[in-house]
Design an enzyme around this catalytic site. Structure first.
Site, PDB file in Angstrom:
ATOM      1  N   ARG A 147       0.858  -1.182   0.000  1.00 37.66           N
ATOM      2  CA  ARG A 147       0.000   0.000   0.000  1.00 37.66           C
ATOM      3  C   ARG A 147       0.892   1.229   0.000  1.00 37.66           C
ATOM      4  O   ARG A 147       1.839   1.318   0.782  1.00 37.66           O
ATOM      5  CB  ARG A 147      -0.895  -0.016   1.244  1.00 37.66           C
ATOM      6  CG  ARG A 147      -2.001   1.007   1.203  1.00 37.66           C
ATOM      7  CD  ARG A 147      -2.763   1.045   2.523  1.00 37.66           C
ATOM      8  NE  ARG A 147      -2.111   1.932   3.467  1.00 37.66           N
ATOM      9  CZ  ARG A 147      -2.735   2.503   4.497  1.00 37.66           C
ATOM     10  NH1 ARG A 147      -4.009   2.272   4.726  1.00 37.66           N
ATOM     11  NH2 ARG A 147      -2.072   3.297   5.315  1.00 37.66           N
ATOM     12  N   TYR A 159      -3.135  11.187   6.732  1.00 38.58           N
ATOM     13  CA  TYR A 159      -3.350   9.798   7.102  1.00 38.58           C
ATOM     14  C   TYR A 159      -2.354   8.895   6.361  1.00 38.58           C
ATOM     15  O   TYR A 159      -2.175   9.038   5.154  1.00 38.58           O
ATOM     16  CB  TYR A 159      -4.794   9.358   6.754  1.00 38.58           C
ATOM     17  CG  TYR A 159      -4.902   7.868   6.783  1.00 38.58           C
ATOM     18  CD1 TYR A 159      -5.063   7.212   7.987  1.00 38.58           C
ATOM     19  CD2 TYR A 159      -4.738   7.117   5.632  1.00 38.58           C
ATOM     20  CE1 TYR A 159      -5.073   5.835   8.040  1.00 38.58           C
ATOM     21  CE2 TYR A 159      -4.753   5.741   5.670  1.00 38.58           C
ATOM     22  CZ  TYR A 159      -4.915   5.110   6.884  1.00 38.58           C
ATOM     23  OH  TYR A 159      -4.904   3.752   6.932  1.00 38.58           O
ATOM     24  N   ASP A 209      -5.068   3.939  -0.143  1.00 35.83           N
ATOM     25  CA  ASP A 209      -6.226   4.171   0.730  1.00 35.83           C
ATOM     26  C   ASP A 209      -6.588   5.655   0.701  1.00 35.83           C
ATOM     27  O   ASP A 209      -5.799   6.498   1.146  1.00 35.83           O
ATOM     28  CB  ASP A 209      -5.844   3.740   2.160  1.00 35.83           C
ATOM     29  CG  ASP A 209      -7.037   3.718   3.107  1.00 35.83           C
ATOM     30  OD1 ASP A 209      -8.108   4.240   2.744  1.00 35.83           O
ATOM     31  OD2 ASP A 209      -6.876   3.175   4.215  1.00 35.83           O
ATOM     32  N   HIS A 211      -9.182   6.783   2.274  1.00 38.05           N
ATOM     33  CA  HIS A 211      -9.707   6.995   3.631  1.00 38.05           C
ATOM     34  C   HIS A 211     -10.974   7.847   3.673  1.00 38.05           C
ATOM     35  O   HIS A 211     -11.084   8.767   4.490  1.00 38.05           O
ATOM     36  CB  HIS A 211      -8.599   7.568   4.524  1.00 38.05           C
ATOM     37  CG  HIS A 211      -8.555   6.935   5.879  1.00 38.05           C
ATOM     38  ND1 HIS A 211      -9.023   7.555   7.001  1.00 38.05           N
ATOM     39  CD2 HIS A 211      -8.129   5.718   6.290  1.00 38.05           C
ATOM     40  CE1 HIS A 211      -8.868   6.757   8.054  1.00 38.05           C
ATOM     41  NE2 HIS A 211      -8.336   5.632   7.644  1.00 38.05           N
ATOM     42  N   GLU A 235      -8.816   2.144  -2.120  1.00 38.56           N
ATOM     43  CA  GLU A 235      -9.609   1.813  -0.918  1.00 38.56           C
ATOM     44  C   GLU A 235     -10.403   3.010  -0.420  1.00 38.56           C
ATOM     45  O   GLU A 235      -9.895   4.136  -0.422  1.00 38.56           O
ATOM     46  CB  GLU A 235      -8.614   1.344   0.148  1.00 38.56           C
ATOM     47  CG  GLU A 235      -9.203   1.079   1.505  1.00 38.56           C
ATOM     48  CD  GLU A 235      -8.137   0.504   2.435  1.00 38.56           C
ATOM     49  OE1 GLU A 235      -7.176  -0.148   1.940  1.00 38.56           O
ATOM     50  OE2 GLU A 235      -8.241   0.709   3.648  1.00 38.56           O
ATOM     51  N   GLU A 261     -13.788  -1.555   5.897  1.00 38.81           N
ATOM     52  CA  GLU A 261     -13.220  -1.643   7.243  1.00 38.81           C
ATOM     53  C   GLU A 261     -14.160  -1.096   8.304  1.00 38.81           C
ATOM     54  O   GLU A 261     -14.061  -1.490   9.459  1.00 38.81           O
ATOM     55  CB  GLU A 261     -11.837  -0.985   7.310  1.00 38.81           C
ATOM     56  CG  GLU A 261     -11.848   0.508   7.108  1.00 38.81           C
ATOM     57  CD  GLU A 261     -10.447   1.114   7.047  1.00 38.81           C
ATOM     58  OE1 GLU A 261      -9.562   0.512   6.425  1.00 38.81           O
ATOM     59  OE2 GLU A 261     -10.253   2.182   7.624  1.00 38.81           O
ATOM     60  N   ARG A 282     -13.609  -5.425   2.623  1.00 38.68           N
ATOM     61  CA  ARG A 282     -12.532  -5.357   3.618  1.00 38.68           C
ATOM     62  C   ARG A 282     -13.011  -5.478   5.060  1.00 38.68           C
ATOM     63  O   ARG A 282     -12.319  -5.088   6.003  1.00 38.68           O
ATOM     64  CB  ARG A 282     -11.732  -4.065   3.437  1.00 38.68           C
ATOM     65  CG  ARG A 282     -11.078  -3.951   2.060  1.00 38.68           C
ATOM     66  CD  ARG A 282     -10.048  -2.854   2.008  1.00 38.68           C
ATOM     67  NE  ARG A 282      -9.000  -3.087   2.957  1.00 38.68           N
ATOM     68  CZ  ARG A 282      -8.875  -2.448   4.122  1.00 38.68           C
ATOM     69  NH1 ARG A 282      -9.731  -1.522   4.498  1.00 38.68           N
ATOM     70  NH2 ARG A 282      -7.879  -2.744   4.931  1.00 38.68           N
ATOM     71  N   GLU A 338      -4.521  -7.337   4.885  1.00 39.31           N
ATOM     72  CA  GLU A 338      -3.669  -6.240   5.370  1.00 39.31           C
ATOM     73  C   GLU A 338      -2.855  -6.725   6.567  1.00 39.31           C
ATOM     74  O   GLU A 338      -3.370  -7.443   7.422  1.00 39.31           O
ATOM     75  CB  GLU A 338      -4.547  -5.056   5.786  1.00 39.31           C
ATOM     76  CG  GLU A 338      -3.754  -3.844   6.241  1.00 39.31           C
ATOM     77  CD  GLU A 338      -4.660  -2.677   6.643  1.00 39.31           C
ATOM     78  OE1 GLU A 338      -5.829  -2.909   7.015  1.00 39.31           O
ATOM     79  OE2 GLU A 338      -4.178  -1.532   6.597  1.00 39.31           O
ATOM     80  N   TRP A 401     -11.940  12.041   8.110  1.00 43.30           N
ATOM     81  CA  TRP A 401     -10.505  11.877   8.412  1.00 43.30           C
ATOM     82  C   TRP A 401      -9.856  10.823   7.553  1.00 43.30           C
ATOM     83  O   TRP A 401     -10.325   9.775   7.343  1.00 43.30           O
ATOM     84  CB  TRP A 401     -10.313  11.510   9.895  1.00 43.30           C
ATOM     85  CG  TRP A 401      -8.898  11.147  10.163  1.00 43.30           C
ATOM     86  CD1 TRP A 401      -7.801  11.968  10.066  1.00 43.30           C
ATOM     87  CD2 TRP A 401      -8.400   9.858  10.528  1.00 43.30           C
ATOM     88  NE1 TRP A 401      -6.671  11.266  10.361  1.00 43.30           N
ATOM     89  CE2 TRP A 401      -7.002   9.976  10.644  1.00 43.30           C
ATOM     90  CE3 TRP A 401      -9.012   8.625  10.774  1.00 43.30           C
ATOM     91  CZ2 TRP A 401      -6.193   8.895  10.998  1.00 43.30           C
ATOM     92  CZ3 TRP A 401      -8.216   7.567  11.119  1.00 43.30           C
ATOM     93  CH2 TRP A 401      -6.813   7.687  11.240  1.00 43.30           C
TER      94      TRP A 401
END
Ligand code: GCO
Ligand code: MG
Length: 401
Positions: A147, A159, A209, A211, A235, A261, A282, A338, A401
């Protein structure tokens, strides 16, 4: 055999973890992860006050019935706190069932579908050169999937980019605030992937990602811009509750999409999976109702050619990682797992038998999950309040975030 005790153990060996340990009248024990980053004590209280009293005297062999009892019996459905608490019970009962059978849990799930669990690591860097050497260090350790998170010029904190040896965003008691700019991010990221792809060639699997920070049309633009670099997945391009957003992204790009997630039940992804709007789901054991419910999500995904890519950040304890690996090994539609190594003190508190070798994790061959919690050692690391950060746009507006 009955359940005679269930203890909720809150500890902070490097970061906060909540663990449920169930004991049976035969002297067997099972463990389940109940960690919900930044909201740990809510799950601990849910377990202590509402779940543990229901477990005493129950038959630990009745995993499905206990799951249904805790889910339907609460009347109130779903939600991260409830589903994390149910996951902890479910995981501990699978651990006990494995010990009773004398088999590792993956054997109870149908046995091995592969020789090992392919994992991805997290490369990042304050500059592109630092990032390239971070990717190179994963490649040199045998990783075939990495990643890639890059610092963005004029954004001071972002992040996924950190110099710490163990990445930990939930460090301050109260949320810290970072500043976010989507235009800066979209302008910079494609050039980063161009460099990484040029340096490492066409076959290294690259992931990124976002996020949850983009709108669907912004994500579509990013997906298109990244197409030449053939990502394995992009992601969380948009906030996870915005399911129709995925349809829009899909209409514009062939960059594969991964999400899940923050999902806690099959109802969070049923439409995404059935409509083939995503490529990887995920969700993971601790936040999606345990092995029993996650297996249900993964089976639905298998019918629709969606593969798995379970969350495995450091805020999921080695208990969750152990459980995830047994499931990853058994299911037909596994994609990637992951993997972020934990702090050494976390590994000491949670002795475990899984091991990394040449790009793969291998679950323990011990009966059950092959993981435990050293309660005496855990007691030396008391809970510390820790929150995840928040993001604000440059004008001060609160953002994802
Ligand atoms: C990931 C995740 C994590 C989360 C963290 C929140 O892909 O690993 O996005 O880094 O931010 O697990 O608690
Ligand atoms: Mg993520």
């Amino acid at each position: 055999m009955n359940i005679v005790a269930a203890r909720v153990i809150v500890c902070s060996p490097g970061r906060n973890f909540v663990t449920l340990k169930i004991e049976t009248s035969d002297g067997l024990t099972g463990v389940g992860d109940a960690t919900l980053n930044g909201r740990e004590l809510a799950v601990a209280a849910y377990l202590d006050e509402h779940v543990v009293p229901l477990l005493i005297g129950r038959d630990p062999a009745r995993i499905e019935d206990t799951w249904q009892y805790l889910y339907k019996g609460a009347y109130w459905r779903r939600g991260p706190v409830t589903m994390t608490a149910i996951a902890a019970v479910d995981t501990a009962l699978w651990d006990i069932k494995g010990k009773v059978a004398g088999l590792p849990v993956y054997q109870l799930l149908g046995g091995r579908s592969r020789s090992g669990v392919s994992v991805y690591g997290h490369a990042n860097g304050a500059t592109i050169d630092e990032l390239l050497s971070s990717v190179a260090s994963f490649v040199s350790r045998g990783y075939t999937a990495v990643r890639v998170q890059a610092a963005i010029p004029d954004i001071s904190e972002i992040y996924g980019v950190s110099t710490a040896t163990v990445y930990e965003p939930a460090s301050a008691a109260l949320p810290t605030e970072a500043v976010w700019s989507t235009p800066h991010y979209l302008a910079h990221l494609p050039a980063v992937f161009e460099r990484v792809r040029a340096e490492f060639g066409p076959t290294l699997r690259l992931l990124h990602d976002a996020h949850h920070r983009l709108t669907p049309i912004e994500a579509a633009r990013l997906g298109k811009a990244l197409e030449p670099y053939a990502l394995t997945w992009l992601e969380d391009p948009v906030p996870a509750e915005l399911q129709d957003g995925y349809r829009l992204i899909r209409q514009h790009t062939t960059t594969p999409l991964a999400v899940g997630e923050v999902f806690n039940s099959i109802w969070d992804c049923e439409r995404l999976i059935r409509s083939q709007l995503i490529d990887y789901v995920r969700a993971t054991v601790v936040h999606a109702g345990g092995i029993t419910h996650l297996r249900r999500i993964f089976d639905l995904a298998a019918l629709h050619q969606v593969r798995t890519g379970s969350h495995g950040a450091t805020d999921l304890s080695p208990v969750c990682m152990s459980a995830a690996l047994h499931l990853d090994l058994a299911i037909p539609n596994f994609g990637l797992q992951e993997y972020m190594p934990h702090a050494p003190e976390t590994d000491e508190v949670f002795p475990h038998g899984y091991r990394y070798a040449d790009g793969y994790l291998h679950p323990s061959e011990e009966p059950g999950l092959g993981v435990d919690i050293d309660e005496a050692l855990a007691a030396k690391y008391p809970y510390r309040p820790a929150s995840l950060p928040v993001n604000r746009l440059t004008d001060g507006t609160l953002h994802d975030w």
